[in-house]
Design an enzyme around this catalytic site. Structure first.
Site, short mmCIF file in Angstrom:
data_model
loop_
_atom_site.label_atom_id
_atom_site.label_comp_id
_atom_site.label_asym_id
_atom_site.label_seq_id
_atom_site.Cartn_x
_atom_site.Cartn_y
_atom_site.Cartn_z
CG ASP A 100 -44.68 -28.42 47.32
OD1 ASP A 100 -44.04 -29.47 47.18
OD2 ASP A 100 -45.10 -28.00 48.41
CG HIS A 291 -39.95 -29.98 44.41
ND1 HIS A 291 -41.04 -30.75 44.03
CD2 HIS A 291 -40.42 -29.12 45.35
CE1 HIS A 291 -42.11 -30.39 44.73
NE2 HIS A 291 -41.76 -29.39 45.52
#
Length: 315
Positions: A100, A291
């Site tokens: 991320d 994610h």
């Protein structure tokens, strides 16, 4: 596991360290809204393979400092924290792994430190070079008239009032793979709040109550202000990285993304162009993954990471 609170760049950076002292260093950089514990599945595997593992709580998170000024979270300052930490530990060569926002820092560390960073592994956020104009300008044009979470994060205090009101609810909402479309992709009015209309969430299978307590600890008492400030420097970051325009990531690079990750949709164009800027690229798309790859698909991620390191950065 050792814990170091390093004074550097006018702040203190909290860093967890594990593994043999003679092991080659591997740095694990977390993203939003995460903490050092996000790498709990990778740390013992890397240590068992003979690596010395360094896991910082990034600026604005956990026991690390969280300066008040938005500009203190510009990208080169975030990279500078890791560069100064590398210096403090005497690392002339290292591998960096980022997820991320940690991936964004890792990409740019590779550009800034082409000799010291010998191998690079990034999860979830791709890279295709410096855009022709700041990303925030593009987002304002594309999302004019409807909700976008990054635009919602821009005004200091607005997102904090919502997210800080119930830290558990906020963290659980981000962790829910099933809510990803509602949070990031579903069309909503421009004046919506991030969590409006989302159902109550429970812990995902990959996060135990004990694990969740570590995530909560990273934000309890300080809220999300520091973490959100990372999103408020797109214009500064674009200006600061002018000297990096056109530069390629030459290091051997592993990139992993989940097929169900909203980033795979939002950054589809970047994914298509990535190999042009990252010539030595190993790209893996994990089906049925969202994610939070290093937790959701820990066994697969660990196998890919160990294989990559064995080829490019052996212990």
């Amino acid at each position: 596991m050792e814990q170091h609170l390093l004074p550097l760049n006018g702040i203190h950076l909290n860093i967890h360290v594990a593994g043999p002292e003679t092991g080659r260093p591997v740095w694990l950089l977390h993203g939003f809204p995460e903490c050092w514990h996000s790498w709990r599945e990778q740390i013992p595997v890397l240590v068992a393979a003979g690596y010395r593992v360094f896991v910082p709580e990034m600026r604005g998170y956990g026991a690390s400092s969280a300066p008040a000024a938005v500009e203190d979270y510009r990208l080169l300052a975030l990279c500078g924290d890791i560069q100064a930490a590398l210096d403090a530990f005497g690392h002339e060569r290292a591998c960096v792994v980022g997820h991320d926002w940690g991936a964004v820092v890792a990409w740019h560390l590779a550009l800034l430190e082409p000799v010291r960073i010998q191998a690079l592994a990034t999860l979830s956020v791709p890279f295709a070079g410096r855009p022709r104009r700041p990303a925030i300008e593009i987002l304002r044009k594309v999302h004019a008239g409807h909700f976008n979470y990054i635009l919602y994060f821009q005004e200091p205090g607005v997102a904090e009032r919502e997210l800080d009101a119930d830290i558990d609810r906020t963290l659980l909402a981000f962790m829910q793979g099933g809510n990803a479309d509602a949070l990031f992709l579903a069309p909503r009015p421009a004046d919506s709040r991030l969590l409006d209309g989302l159902p109550a969430a429970t812990l995902p299978d990959w996060c135990s109550p004990e694990d969740f307590a570590q995530y909560r600890k990273a934000f309890a008492g300080r809220g999300f202000r520091g973490a959100l400030n990372w999103y408020r420097n797109f214009e500064r970051n674009w200006q600061d990285t002018e000297a990096l325009a056109g530069r390629k990531v030459e290091q051997p690079t592993l990139f992993i993304i989940g097929a169900r990750d909203p980033v795979a949709t939002l950054e589809a164009f970047t994914l298509e162009r990535m190999s042009l800027q990252v010539p030595d690229l190993r790209l893996h798309r994990l089906e049925d993954a969202g994610h939070w790859l290093q937790s959701e698909k820990a066994e697969t991620v660990n196998a890919l990471l160990l294989d990559f390191l064995g080829q490019t950065y052996p212990a």
